[in-house]
Design an enzyme around this catalytic site. Structure first.
Site, mmCIF file in Angstrom:
data_model
loop_
_atom_site.group_PDB
_atom_site.id
_atom_site.type_symbol
_atom_site.label_atom_id
_atom_site.label_comp_id
_atom_site.label_asym_id
_atom_site.label_seq_id
_atom_site.Cartn_x
_atom_site.Cartn_y
_atom_site.Cartn_z
ATOM 1 N N LYS A 20 0.825 -1.210 0.000
ATOM 2 C CA LYS A 20 0.000 0.000 0.000
ATOM 3 C C LYS A 20 0.866 1.269 0.000
ATOM 4 O O LYS A 20 0.424 2.314 -0.463
ATOM 5 C CB LYS A 20 -0.915 0.020 1.234
ATOM 6 C CG LYS A 20 -1.722 -1.241 1.503
ATOM 7 C CD LYS A 20 -2.893 -1.376 0.573
ATOM 8 C CE LYS A 20 -3.995 -2.313 1.058
ATOM 9 N NZ LYS A 20 -3.632 -3.725 1.201
HETATM 10 C C1 LIG Z 1 -4.323 -4.918 0.813
HETATM 11 C C2 LIG Z 1 -3.542 -6.163 0.758
HETATM 12 C C3 LIG Z 1 -3.868 -7.198 -0.133
HETATM 13 C C4 LIG Z 1 -5.080 -7.147 -1.033
HETATM 14 O O1 LIG Z 1 -4.950 -6.174 -2.056
HETATM 15 P P1 LIG Z 1 -6.231 -5.616 -2.830
HETATM 16 O O2 LIG Z 1 -5.728 -4.522 -3.683
HETATM 17 O O3 LIG Z 1 -7.175 -5.137 -1.770
HETATM 18 O O4 LIG Z 1 -6.805 -6.759 -3.598
HETATM 19 C C5 LIG Z 1 -3.021 -8.289 -0.189
HETATM 20 N N1 LIG Z 1 -1.953 -8.395 0.623
HETATM 21 C C6 LIG Z 1 -1.618 -7.424 1.506
HETATM 22 C C7 LIG Z 1 -0.436 -7.605 2.381
HETATM 23 C C8 LIG Z 1 -2.394 -6.277 1.593
HETATM 24 O O5 LIG Z 1 -2.055 -5.316 2.468
#
Ligand SMILES: *Cc1c(COP(=O)(O)O)cnc(C)c1O
Length: 495
Positions: A112
């Site tokens: 993120k």
């Molecule tokens: C947010 C997240 C996901 C999922 O990603 P999306 O874009 O919501 O499908 C997978 N792994 C981790 C570690 C995350 O923080």
């Protein structure tokens, strides 16, 4: 190009409007009405560039009302100094044609960060253009990683306030501590009794409530979103798939038949970004969508029926514990050939009955583009252990779901093309589960888990995780989900 709403194509806005607003007034999501398709020449140019230069090259196609100086300021600000390597998104080759796209070298150790280090720059630059003088209030619902990454990105950014809601029992101890100890004068963190979908539904409701909007306006404030419903979250994610392709080429990897991409998926943002990269000319083969026990997307891809009426599981990969994948709406817009009426109908069916069915035509397109699979917690932990023993590569619980599903895919299809697996978090964010997967040793506290994991695997915990041990908790307690709005007004000190 412009941005249109997935539920009403007559709504047309610029990038700055789409980013500062977050979501369209009738509830649809903003999407570009056209996509640049890069030529071989473009890719050749980008292959010779740094990550920052690649990001500017890609993003200039999406930020239609930003100047080149503004794009330069935003991208440099986001990716200079905040990532622990020259390369914010490096590839790690673990053999058998598998390349791990490591997206967790940022300040909060999850993918993120790639988007949320940039979003505050995009958002404040956008707000200056479209809503002069108004304070931006960021509302976030998080399953763990978004919350911390957003808090870190917006911490003490002038003219912004950020309020994060997370499900009190739905995040890992490390994620909870990361959020509860967040510094900054403009941050507020709140645990709710409920699951992620409750938090997300609550936030969406506050967002689209006109009376609330009015009250904020009276106080010279305006909501925006740092969730992946905001286009400003998605665009930066497209960059790293394009950059990964350039890196594969530079490293002399075989991409003559294209390459597959595997993404551990929750809200469908990350895999959607990979789809957009494909649409922009990156030779991606299959998009492999990996889910945990909350396998609503696996069933959707296999059957063409999205049905959220099912048990919700709390798993060792909490950032994927989601039954309503918001960004699927953007994919449906693509798959239906930009049919806003059809998207609006599917979304209203989902809101009313918790399910919708796609047309045969859409199902055929899904079959062509995607492959869906899932695995439970036992298989997740087995995969971490196996990959560590056989390849000496330590991965987190989310990435392990992707590795497991990729093995299933290869076994079923025999497709052994070069593959990129999105590695979405540092294993140290989920130290206890990862330790259980690689060792019989047990520790008492979360930070003993971290030390033991480091000893057992001969790997280093990231500095931001180590620093948490001495962090002071600022936000405690939890609220009923019905009282989220009161918390928002409380945090903003308005009545
Ligand atoms: C947010 C997240 C996901 C999922 O990603 P999306 O874009 O919501 O499908 C997978 N792994 C981790 C570690 C995350 O923080």
């Amino acid at each position: 190009m412009n941005y249109v709403s997935t539920r009403d194509k007559s709504v047309k806005v610029t990038a700055a409007q789409a980013i500062s607003q977050g979501i369209s007034t009738e509830g649809g999501l903003f999407v570009p009405d056209t996509f640049k398709v890069f030529t071989a020449e473009d890719f050749k140019k980008m292959s010779a560039m740094s990550y920052i230069e690649r990001a500017k090259y890609v993003l200039s196609n999406f930020l239609n009302d930003f100047t080149a100086e503004e794009i330069d300021y935003c991208v440099k600000g986001a990716y200079t100094g905040s990532f622990d390597e020259e390369q914010p998104a490096p590839l790690a080759d673990i053999g058998d044609g598998i390349n791990m796209l490591e997206l967790w070298h940022g300040p909060t150790c999850a993918f993120k960060d790639l988007a949320l280090q940039l979003l505050p720059y995009l958002l404040t630059t956008s707000a200056k253009k479209v809503s002069k003088g108004k304070k931006i209030v960021i509302l976030v619902a998080t399953s763990g990683d978004t919350g911390k990454a957003a808090l870190e990105g917006f911490c003490d950014v002038p003219d912004t306030e950020i309020i994060v809601f997370y499900p009190s029992e739905g995040v890992s101890p490390m994620q909870k501590l990361q959020m509860a100890s967040q510094k900054g004068e403009n941050v507020y963190v709140c645990a709710i009794k409920g699951n992620f979908d409750d938090a997300q539904t609550g936030v969406k409701k506050i967002f689209t409530d006109n009376a609330v909007k009015e009250k904020l306006a009276q106080n010279n404030m305006q909501f925006s979103s740092a969730n992946s419903i905001n286009w400003g979250r998605l665009a930066p994610q497209i960059v790293y798939y394009i950059s990964a392709y350039c890196d594969l080429v530079n490293q002399g990897k075989d991409v003559s038949r294209g390459f597959n991409v595997v993404v551990p998926t929750g809200n469908f943002g990350n895999i959607l970004a990979a789809y957009y990269a494909k649409k922009m000319g990156v030779p991606i083969g299959k998009l492999i969508c990996a889910s945990n026990a909350n396998n609503v997307l696996t069933d959707f891809i296999n059957k063409g029926v999205y049905n959220r009426n099912r048990d919700f599981y709390t798993t060792v990969s909490p950032s994927m514990d989601i039954l309503i994948s918001s960004n699927l709406e953007r994919m449906l817009f693509e798959l239906s050939g930009n049919d806003d009426k059809a998207v609006a109908k599917m979304q209203s069916d989902l809101a009313k009955s918790g399910m919708f069915t796609v047309s045969e035509d859409i199902k055929a397109k899904i079959d062509e583009l995607f492959w869906g699979g899932c695995c439970d917690d036992t298989a997740t932990l087995e995969t971490i252990g196996k990959v560590f023993r056989e390849k000496n590569y330590l991965c987190d619980t989310h990435t392990a779901v992707a590795l497991n599903v990729y093995e299933q895919y290869k076994k079923e299809t025999g497709d052994n093309r070069t593959t990129v697996i999105a590695s979405t978090a540092s294993p140290y964010k989920f130290a206890k589960s990862v330790l259980d997967a690689v060792s019989d040793k047990k520790a008492d506290t979360e930070f003993d888990n971290v030390r033991l994991l480091s000893d057992v695997t001969k790997t280093q915990a990231p500095a931001p995780i180590k620093a948490l041990e001495n962090a002071v908790v600022r936000f405690e307690g939890e609220i009923e989900k019905e009282t989220m709005l009161d918390s928002v007004f409380g945090a903003l000190k308005i009545k």
